[in-house]
Design a protein around this motif. Structure first.
Motif, short mmCIF file in Angstrom:
data_model
loop_
_atom_site.label_atom_id
_atom_site.label_comp_id
_atom_site.label_asym_id
_atom_site.label_seq_id
_atom_site.Cartn_x
_atom_site.Cartn_y
_atom_site.Cartn_z
N ILE A 155 0.84 -1.19 0.00
CA ILE A 155 0.00 0.00 0.00
C ILE A 155 0.87 1.24 0.00
O ILE A 155 1.76 1.42 0.85
CB ILE A 155 -0.92 0.01 1.24
CG1 ILE A 155 -1.83 -1.23 1.23
CG2 ILE A 155 -1.74 1.29 1.30
CD1 ILE A 155 -2.50 -1.50 2.56
N GLN A 156 0.62 2.12 -0.97
CA GLN A 156 1.29 3.42 -1.03
C GLN A 156 0.24 4.50 -0.80
O GLN A 156 -0.76 4.55 -1.52
CB GLN A 156 1.96 3.60 -2.39
CG GLN A 156 2.95 2.50 -2.76
CD GLN A 156 4.15 2.44 -1.83
OE1 GLN A 156 4.69 3.48 -1.43
NE2 GLN A 156 4.56 1.24 -1.47
N MET A 157 0.46 5.35 0.18
CA MET A 157 -0.58 6.30 0.54
C MET A 157 0.04 7.63 0.98
O MET A 157 1.03 7.65 1.70
CB MET A 157 -1.42 5.73 1.69
CG MET A 157 -2.63 6.55 2.05
SD MET A 157 -3.74 5.64 3.16
CE MET A 157 -2.72 5.54 4.63
N LYS A 158 -0.58 8.71 0.51
CA LYS A 158 -0.19 10.05 0.93
C LYS A 158 -1.18 10.50 2.00
O LYS A 158 -2.28 10.96 1.70
CB LYS A 158 -0.20 11.01 -0.26
CG LYS A 158 0.80 10.61 -1.35
CD LYS A 158 0.70 11.52 -2.58
CE LYS A 158 1.67 11.08 -3.66
NZ LYS A 158 1.55 11.91 -4.90
N GLY A 159 -0.76 10.32 3.25
CA GLY A 159 -1.67 10.46 4.37
C GLY A 159 -2.37 11.81 4.48
O GLY A 159 -3.59 11.88 4.70
#
Length: 330
Positions: free
Chosen positions: A212-216
């Motif tokens: 999972i790649q996520m820009k919080g």
């Protein structure tokens, strides 16, 4: 158009293993205080031997038993997952096989954490289109298999689980005012890539383990905006009877708290169980509905709004006039 339906059964299933924030502190540089302060999460269920199909089957079994419906009467199955065990057959197809349902419409939808809302509306729509009287809606996710367990910013956020409901055609509608929406994810705010595969014609390709790649910060900004917008729309449409309960997607307690303050709504009107499950993606709303009923917080006669948001970027919501009497209210 939606068929007039009510939810007559609900069930959930989570893996046996519980991983606490203190457990994660042995894997990455973090602490219970750091995680809980920023997310509201204390622990999560993590699949070891279980898979998405097994969890879904267990949740559906409980929902069917509560509803009293026979598997052979099911005319529609809509499942939602982004972490299914197989590319094909569908999770819905596996549910059909597991319960020996001889013939029905069976399909999966993929809408990230909004998946259950999309699946619920899709099922009720198919019931109308196909003239069916009973449907199963199930969400099942094994999110922890797609976590980077070296990244403390994301691995602490997710858990595994499944939730299911049974829809039954009713004289008056109890599923109301559906909202399904999506905004282009132009900045790849939430992405889980498929692992590359080679063929004799492509040559060898590198195939690192994808996670999972996520820009919080971007997710937070999007989530609070669409959650507030969806809730405002749902409450404005309820001119005959106001919404008195709200079950949002359980992504981060701080998102919920922000919306509570922004909309000046009573905190006790929101059901929050993220502390014990973390973010189970599309399964979070049905798991929360199940817990809300079992705890006595949700009862027959309540008008509950569900709202979701997730990758895509998707969002959505609906109003449910709850008809199941909880055991504490009997």
């Amino acid at each position: 158009m939606l068929a007039p339906v009510s939810i007559t059964g609900i069930g959930k299933c989570v893996p046996e293993k519980v991983v606490t924030n203190d457990d994660l502190a042995h894997l990455v540089e973090t602490s219970d205080e750091w995680i809980s302060k920023r997310t509201g999460i204390r622990s999560r269920h993590v699949a070891v031997e279980e898979n998405a199909t097994a969890l879904a089957i267990s949740a559906v079994k409980d929902a069917l038993e509560m509803s009293g419906e026979k598997p052979e009467d099911v005319g529609v199955i809509v499942a939602c997952t982004i972490t299914g065990d197989e590319l094909t057959p569908s999770l819905a197809g596996r549910i059909q096989k597991a319960f020996g349902i001889p013939a029905c419409a069976a399909m999966d939808v993929s809408a990230g954490c909004t998946g259950f809302v999309y699946a619920l509306v899709t099922a009720a729509s198919l019931m109308d289109t196909l003239g069916k009287d009973v449907a199963i809606v199930v969400a099942s996710e094994i999110m922890t298999k797609y976590c980077d367990w070296t990244d403390r910013a994301t691995c602490v956020l997710f858990g595994d689980g499944a939730g299911a409901v049974v829809l039954k055609r009713s004289e008056i509608p109890h599923l109301l005012h559906p909202i399904l929406d999506a905004t282009p994810d132009t900045d790849d705010v939430i992405v889980v890539k498929k692992e590359a595969r080679s063929t004799p014609f492509s040559g060898e390709v590198e195939s690192p383990r994808e996670s999972i790649q996520m820009k919080g910060a971007d997710v937070f900004t999007y989530a609070v905006a669409v959650m507030e917008n969806s809730l405002n729309q749902l409450m404005e449409r309820c001119t005959d009877k106001p919404v008195n309960k709200i079950v949002p997607h359980q992504a981060n307690e701080k998102i919920i708290d922000f919306v509570v303050r922004s909309m000046k709504l009573p905190r006790e009107n929101f059901f929050v169980n993220i502390a014990n499950y973390a973010n189970t993606s599309s399964a979070s709303i049905p798991i929360a509905l199940c817990d809300a009923m079992e705890s006595g917080w949700l009862n027959a006669g309540d008008r509950v709004a569900i709202v979701g948001f997730g990758s895509g970027l998707t969002s959505g919501g609906a109003v449910i006039d709850w008809t199941i009497q909880n055991k504490k209210g009997e």
